[in-house]
Design a protein around this motif. Structure first.
Motif, mmCIF file in Angstrom:
data_model
loop_
_atom_site.group_PDB
_atom_site.id
_atom_site.type_symbol
_atom_site.label_atom_id
_atom_site.label_comp_id
_atom_site.label_asym_id
_atom_site.label_seq_id
_atom_site.Cartn_x
_atom_site.Cartn_y
_atom_site.Cartn_z
ATOM 1 N N LYS A 141 0.863 -1.319 -0.084
ATOM 2 C CA LYS A 141 0.082 0.020 0.113
ATOM 3 C C LYS A 141 0.920 1.354 0.121
ATOM 4 O O LYS A 141 1.878 1.129 0.970
ATOM 5 C CB LYS A 141 -0.790 -0.053 1.170
ATOM 6 N N LYS A 142 0.678 2.104 -1.128
ATOM 7 C CA LYS A 142 1.161 3.536 -0.788
ATOM 8 C C LYS A 142 0.769 4.404 0.030
ATOM 9 O O LYS A 142 -0.361 4.215 0.503
ATOM 10 C CB LYS A 142 1.253 4.153 -2.387
ATOM 11 N N GLU A 165 -7.509 -5.591 3.166
ATOM 12 C CA GLU A 165 -6.325 -4.969 3.469
ATOM 13 C C GLU A 165 -5.790 -5.406 4.851
ATOM 14 O O GLU A 165 -6.428 -5.949 5.827
ATOM 15 C CB GLU A 165 -6.753 -3.581 3.994
ATOM 16 N N ASP A 166 -4.390 -5.967 4.683
ATOM 17 C CA ASP A 166 -3.511 -6.466 5.619
ATOM 18 C C ASP A 166 -2.805 -5.248 6.430
ATOM 19 O O ASP A 166 -1.729 -4.877 5.963
ATOM 20 C CB ASP A 166 -2.771 -7.550 5.256
ATOM 21 N N ILE A 172 -2.317 -4.715 0.367
ATOM 22 C CA ILE A 172 -3.799 -4.706 -0.283
ATOM 23 C C ILE A 172 -3.883 -5.877 -1.237
ATOM 24 O O ILE A 172 -2.926 -6.237 -2.194
ATOM 25 C CB ILE A 172 -4.084 -3.409 -1.149
ATOM 26 N N THR A 173 -5.157 -6.745 -0.985
ATOM 27 C CA THR A 173 -5.437 -7.680 -1.934
ATOM 28 C C THR A 173 -6.413 -7.542 -2.803
ATOM 29 O O THR A 173 -7.620 -6.985 -2.057
ATOM 30 C CB THR A 173 -5.409 -8.987 -1.160
ATOM 31 N N GLU A 194 4.435 -2.066 -5.928
ATOM 32 C CA GLU A 194 5.285 -3.166 -5.625
ATOM 33 C C GLU A 194 4.296 -4.438 -5.468
ATOM 34 O O GLU A 194 3.720 -4.835 -4.310
ATOM 35 C CB GLU A 194 5.864 -3.224 -4.218
ATOM 36 N N VAL A 195 4.251 -5.460 -6.461
ATOM 37 C CA VAL A 195 3.185 -6.522 -6.521
ATOM 38 C C VAL A 195 4.125 -7.653 -5.530
ATOM 39 O O VAL A 195 5.179 -8.282 -6.276
ATOM 40 C CB VAL A 195 2.749 -6.961 -7.780
ATOM 41 N N THR A 196 3.447 -8.144 -4.621
ATOM 42 C CA THR A 196 4.088 -9.301 -3.753
ATOM 43 C C THR A 196 3.483 -10.724 -4.003
ATOM 44 O O THR A 196 3.991 -11.561 -3.533
ATOM 45 C CB THR A 196 4.304 -8.793 -2.351
ATOM 46 N N GLY A 197 2.397 -10.721 -4.818
ATOM 47 C CA GLY A 197 1.776 -11.809 -5.049
ATOM 48 C C GLY A 197 0.628 -11.731 -5.990
ATOM 49 O O GLY A 197 0.033 -10.619 -6.175
ATOM 50 N N ALA A 198 0.846 -12.479 -6.917
ATOM 51 C CA ALA A 198 -0.258 -12.480 -8.283
ATOM 52 C C ALA A 198 -0.414 -14.020 -8.520
ATOM 53 O O ALA A 198 0.633 -14.932 -8.965
ATOM 54 C CB ALA A 198 0.260 -11.813 -9.535
ATOM 55 N N GLU A 199 -1.622 -14.552 -8.429
ATOM 56 C CA GLU A 199 -1.790 -15.784 -8.627
ATOM 57 C C GLU A 199 -3.295 -16.062 -8.989
ATOM 58 O O GLU A 199 -4.314 -15.095 -9.067
ATOM 59 C CB GLU A 199 -1.494 -16.676 -7.493
#
Length: 243
Positions: A141-142, A165-166, A172-173, A194-199
């Protein structure tokens, strides 16, 4: 999407299991992505997404680079994505995603577990209606981010208007139609997130309550399925255990 978030959070560790198996599964995903789009992450959105997931699972950089190199070899197996669906004990729906280079072996392994637990392996697509197929993106999240404005920007890409939101991870998801995976990923990257997960994931739309004894049996069945290297992910519509 609170239900979806809690379901994914409760099942994440069970889905990936031990570290060695996790790396084997990711290695297969890398092989498919490299063969489809080439070995350069900057030119291959699918590979970039898998590498982000690999880093999130603490896969060493050397392992990632080795998997990419191996995927370019002539002797590298060609993996296919094959799903198996059926009912396990106590009427629980079970959806098994696999990557395999030998479907005869894989269907035999999966069927053996269904038989052992008195389950019923159905035809492909028979249980798809019980699970919502989603593309899922998690990003940092920015400061000053206006999520309402962001969702409006993404709604044309099939992104849903609800998100998770975590606060601990400051992330953010968001959830989108699977067909929009590349477009959403590109939008996030081009806008400096910054994408930390994409699935991709499958979220059950009708969770079923079970007793503690029933849960133990179903968990054992899922663990047996996940023991096979060909099996990537096992989904059920069993209601997650309350913390």
């Amino acid at each position: 999407m609170g239900r979806a978030f809690e379901y994914r959070k409760a099942t994440k560790l069970k889905r990936w299991g031990h570290m060695a198996k996790t790396f084997t599964k990711i290695g297969k995903q890398i092989a498919i992505a490299v063969k489809a789009g080439g070995p350069e992450p900057e030119n291959n959105p699918a590979l970039r997404a898998i590498i982000a997931n690999a880093k999130r699972e603490n896969m060493p950089k050397d392992n990632i680079e080795r998997a990419i190199k191996n995927a370019m070899g002539k002797d590298q197996s060609d993996y296919k994505e094959v799903n198996y669906e059926g009912y396990g004990p106590h009427g629980i729906a079970i959806f098994v995603e696999t990557l395999t280079d030998n479907t005869t072996r894989t269907v035999g392994d999966v069927r053996s577990v269904f038989n052992k637990f008195n389950g019923n392996l159905g035809t492909q697509g028979s249980l798809s209606f019980l699970f919502d197929h989603k593309a899922v993106f998690t990003f940092k999240k920015k400061d000053g981010l206006d999520m309402d404005e962001m969702i409006l920007d993404l709604i044309d890409y099939g992104v849903e208007d609800e998100y998770d939101e975590d606060e601990e991870e400051n992330s953010i998801t968001i959830y989108a139609d699977p067909s929009s995976f590349s477009a959403v990923q590109k939008h996030l990257e081009e806008n400096g997130f910054e994408v930390t997960g994409a699935e991709f994931t499958r979220i059950p739309n009708d969770l079923k309550d079970v007793t503690a004894e029933q849960r133990e049996t179903i968990d054992k069945m899922v663990e047996k399925l996940e023991d096979f290297d060909d099996v990537q992910t096992v989904y059920t519509n069993m209601k997650p255990e309350e913390a």
